[in-house]
Scaffold this active site. Structure first.
Site, PDB file in Angstrom:
ATOM      1  N   ASP A  56       0.889  -0.745  -0.322  1.00 19.70           N
ATOM      2  CA  ASP A  56      -0.304  -0.067   0.188  1.00 19.70           C
ATOM      3  C   ASP A  56       0.667   1.137   0.345  1.00 19.70           C
ATOM      4  O   ASP A  56       0.372   2.463  -0.680  1.00 19.70           O
ATOM      5  CB  ASP A  56      -1.268   0.233   1.256  1.00 19.70           C
ATOM      6  CG  ASP A  56      -0.491  -0.321   2.998  1.00 19.70           C
ATOM      7  OD1 ASP A  56       1.026  -0.992   2.469  1.00 19.70           O
ATOM      8  OD2 ASP A  56      -0.668   0.443   3.563  1.00 19.70           O
ATOM      9  N   ASN A  82      14.631  -8.001  -8.379  1.00 21.15           N
ATOM     10  CA  ASN A  82      15.201  -9.974  -7.317  1.00 21.15           C
ATOM     11  C   ASN A  82      14.411 -10.042  -6.160  1.00 21.15           C
ATOM     12  O   ASN A  82      14.864 -11.405  -5.913  1.00 21.15           O
ATOM     13  CB  ASN A  82      17.175  -8.999  -7.354  1.00 21.15           C
ATOM     14  CG  ASN A  82      17.374  -9.615  -6.134  1.00 21.15           C
ATOM     15  OD1 ASN A  82      17.863 -10.778  -6.720  1.00 21.15           O
ATOM     16  ND2 ASN A  82      17.692  -9.828  -5.116  1.00 21.15           N
ATOM     17  N   TYR A 149       5.026 -19.383  -3.109  1.00 22.38           N
ATOM     18  CA  TYR A 149       6.845 -19.021  -3.593  1.00 22.38           C
ATOM     19  C   TYR A 149       7.042 -19.963  -5.559  1.00 22.38           C
ATOM     20  O   TYR A 149       6.880 -18.957  -6.163  1.00 22.38           O
ATOM     21  CB  TYR A 149       8.045 -20.501  -3.263  1.00 22.38           C
ATOM     22  CG  TYR A 149       9.423 -19.287  -3.130  1.00 22.38           C
ATOM     23  CD1 TYR A 149      10.115 -18.413  -3.515  1.00 22.38           C
ATOM     24  CD2 TYR A 149      10.179 -20.400  -4.679  1.00 22.38           C
ATOM     25  CE1 TYR A 149      11.226 -18.326  -3.771  1.00 22.38           C
ATOM     26  CE2 TYR A 149      11.600 -19.952  -5.047  1.00 22.38           C
ATOM     27  CZ  TYR A 149      12.427 -18.547  -4.924  1.00 22.38           C
ATOM     28  OH  TYR A 149      13.217 -18.158  -5.736  1.00 22.38           O
ATOM     29  N   ALA A 152       3.775 -17.230  -6.913  1.00 22.04           N
ATOM     30  CA  ALA A 152       3.818 -15.934  -6.961  1.00 22.04           C
ATOM     31  C   ALA A 152       5.978 -16.011  -8.794  1.00 22.04           C
ATOM     32  O   ALA A 152       5.224 -14.668  -9.399  1.00 22.04           O
ATOM     33  CB  ALA A 152       4.755 -15.625  -5.551  1.00 22.04           C
TER      34      ALA A 152
HETATM   35  N1  NAP Z   1      19.627 -18.943  -3.850  1.00 21.16           N
HETATM   36  C1  NAP Z   1      19.168 -19.741  -5.027  1.00 21.16           C
HETATM   37  O1  NAP Z   1      19.189 -20.293  -4.551  1.00 21.16           O
HETATM   38  C2  NAP Z   1      17.290 -19.301  -5.926  1.00 21.16           C
HETATM   39  C3  NAP Z   1      17.398 -19.638  -7.041  1.00 21.16           C
HETATM   40  C4  NAP Z   1      16.365 -19.563  -7.269  1.00 21.16           C
HETATM   41  C5  NAP Z   1      16.028 -18.247  -7.329  1.00 21.16           C
HETATM   42  N2  NAP Z   1      16.359 -17.578  -6.316  1.00 21.16           N
HETATM   43  C6  NAP Z   1      15.193 -16.171  -6.337  1.00 21.16           C
HETATM   44  O2  NAP Z   1      16.352 -15.009  -6.834  1.00 21.16           O
HETATM   45  C7  NAP Z   1      16.545 -13.732  -6.043  1.00 21.16           C
HETATM   46  C8  NAP Z   1      17.625 -13.566  -4.859  1.00 21.16           C
HETATM   47  O3  NAP Z   1      17.495 -14.505  -3.751  1.00 21.16           O
HETATM   48  P1  NAP Z   1      18.731 -14.790  -3.066  1.00 21.16           P
HETATM   49  O4  NAP Z   1      19.283 -16.748  -2.684  1.00 21.16           O
HETATM   50  O5  NAP Z   1      19.868 -13.599  -3.256  1.00 21.16           O
HETATM   51  O6  NAP Z   1      17.621 -14.428  -1.455  1.00 21.16           O
HETATM   52  P2  NAP Z   1      18.334 -13.558  -0.222  1.00 21.16           P
HETATM   53  O7  NAP Z   1      19.431 -14.241   0.185  1.00 21.16           O
HETATM   54  O8  NAP Z   1      16.436 -14.494   1.066  1.00 21.16           O
HETATM   55  O9  NAP Z   1      17.824 -12.337  -0.418  1.00 21.16           O
HETATM   56  C9  NAP Z   1      16.686 -11.481  -0.544  1.00 21.16           C
HETATM   57  C10 NAP Z   1      16.815 -10.286  -0.586  1.00 21.16           C
HETATM   58  O10 NAP Z   1      15.387  -9.436  -0.560  1.00 21.16           O
HETATM   59  C11 NAP Z   1      15.297  -9.079   0.652  1.00 21.16           C
HETATM   60  N3  NAP Z   1      13.766  -9.231   0.953  1.00 21.16           N
HETATM   61  C12 NAP Z   1      13.313 -10.181   1.269  1.00 21.16           C
HETATM   62  N4  NAP Z   1      11.757  -9.499   1.671  1.00 21.16           N
HETATM   63  C13 NAP Z   1      11.850  -8.332   1.553  1.00 21.16           C
HETATM   64  C14 NAP Z   1      10.789  -7.123   1.828  1.00 21.16           C
HETATM   65  N5  NAP Z   1       9.563  -7.692   2.946  1.00 21.16           N
HETATM   66  N6  NAP Z   1      10.989  -6.349   1.629  1.00 21.16           N
HETATM   67  C15 NAP Z   1      12.156  -5.635   1.029  1.00 21.16           C
HETATM   68  N7  NAP Z   1      13.072  -6.180   0.233  1.00 21.16           N
HETATM   69  C16 NAP Z   1      12.939  -7.269   1.067  1.00 21.16           C
HETATM   70  C17 NAP Z   1      16.392  -9.294   1.649  1.00 21.16           C
HETATM   71  O11 NAP Z   1      16.520  -7.880   2.576  1.00 21.16           O
HETATM   72  P3  NAP Z   1      16.376  -7.933   3.975  1.00 21.16           P
HETATM   73  O12 NAP Z   1      17.346  -7.866   4.290  1.00 21.16           O
HETATM   74  O13 NAP Z   1      15.871  -7.352   4.344  1.00 21.16           O
HETATM   75  O14 NAP Z   1      15.353  -9.063   4.384  1.00 21.16           O
HETATM   76  C18 NAP Z   1      17.434  -8.922   0.314  1.00 21.16           C
HETATM   77  O15 NAP Z   1      17.721  -8.573   0.356  1.00 21.16           O
HETATM   78  C19 NAP Z   1      15.002 -14.147  -5.539  1.00 21.16           C
HETATM   79  O16 NAP Z   1      14.397 -13.555  -6.472  1.00 21.16           O
HETATM   80  C20 NAP Z   1      14.653 -15.831  -5.463  1.00 21.16           C
HETATM   81  O17 NAP Z   1      13.974 -16.045  -5.547  1.00 21.16           O
HETATM   82  C21 NAP Z   1      17.052 -18.198  -5.676  1.00 21.16           C
END
Ligand code: NAP
Length: 243
Positions: A56, A82, A149, A152
């Site tokens: 919002d 991301n 997940y 989405a």
């Molecule tokens: N890691 C994998 O193996 C993998 C595989 C497939 C796809 N992906 C995709 O790659 C992307 C990055 O993933 P990652 O592994 O780097 O994830 P991550 O380590 O969990 O980091 C996620 C980021 O998103 C932010 N975030 C989460 N909730 C939030 C909120 N409510 N408001 C603002 N920011 C928020 C987190 O910030 P906060 O500090 O605020 O929590 C963090 O900076 C994602 O889209 C994920 O679905 C990852």
């Protein structure tokens, strides 16, 4: 040539690595999220505080920051959706309305809002524009316990296709990235889940135990070179192996 990029979720993981890589290559970078990273600093880095679960209030937070960036008349602008959460892990039947809404807000509604603001504010046809939506193989293959997940991410992939259909492939193009398995806090959170909440947890524990997880910096470099700076097919989904 003036280039700018907006990256959501820059406190850790892939988003932090992408923002760092873009800064190193001379982009003006706007990070969006709840927390900053001490590794991202300097005059070309700006940060807008936004909890992506608070949809919002999101537009109100993004519009001034996007407008400031667009006012610099960049030749190239890129939005990387991301940020994501796996907070809503659990089996359907146990989730509850509030948790379902919060999860879908962060992982789906927030990226749609960011894309909507980006299309409206970065409207100069002289600027080459790209949107990279970070998805997952879970958009295609369900994982027991991670329905929200997957739902989405499937929606996010349709955002890419809708942008490609609407924007006609002119100077605003969109792609989906399925980035493979990366060594980030998200993977740590998944492999730490109890099997009752995430029956598919063994797969995440095996990614770690077998050394399959890739360092975020390496993935970020490939994403920037291939999807931000390279030739792309509008509306296409790119897997990590194709980068
Ligand atoms: N890691 C994998 O193996 C993998 C595989 C497939 C796809 N992906 C995709 O790659 C992307 C990055 O993933 P990652 O592994 O780097 O994830 P991550 O380590 O969990 O980091 C996620 C980021 O998103 C932010 N975030 C989460 N909730 C939030 C909120 N409510 N408001 C603002 N920011 C928020 C987190 O910030 P906060 O500090 O605020 O929590 C963090 O900076 C994602 O889209 C994920 O679905 C990852």
């Amino acid at each position: 040539m003036r280039r700018c990029a907006i990256v959501t979720g820059v406190s850790a993981g892939l988003g932090e690595a992408l923002a760092g890589q873009l800064l190193a290559r001379g982009y003006d970078v706007l990070g969006v999220g709840r927390r900053r990273s001490p590794r991202l600093a300097g005059t070309r880095f700006a940060f807008v505080h936004a909890d992506l679960a608070r949809v919002d209030a999101l537009e109100q937070a993004l519009v001034p920051a996007f407008t400031t960036l667009a006012a610099c008349s960049p030749d190239f602008a890129c939005l990387i959706n991301n940020a994501a959460t796996v907070g809503g892990v659990g089996l359907l039947g146990t989730l509850g309305g509030a948790g379902i809404a919060a999860d879908l807000d962060v992982n789906l509604a927030a990226p749609v809002i960011a894309a909507d603001c980006f299309c409206r504010i970065f409207a100069d046809p002289g600027c080459e524009r790209r949107i990279v939506n970070v998805s997952s193989g879970a958009a295609q293959s369900p994982i027991a316990g991670a329905a929200l997940y997957s739902i989405a991410k499937a929606g996010l992939e349709m955002l890419t296709r809708a942008l490609a259909a609407e924007q006609g492939g002119g100077r605003l193009r969109a792609v989906t990235l399925r980035p493979g398995v990366i060594d980030t806090p998200m993977q740590e959170a998944m492999r730490g889940q109890p099997v009752e909440r995430l029956p598919g947890v063994a797969m995440f524990r095996d990614f770690h135990a077998s050394g399959r997880l890739v360092a975020p910096a390496g993935v970020a470099t490939k994403v920037v070179v291939r999807l931000v700076e390279g030739e792309i097919d509008n509306g296409r989904t790119y897997a990590y192996a194709e980068l």
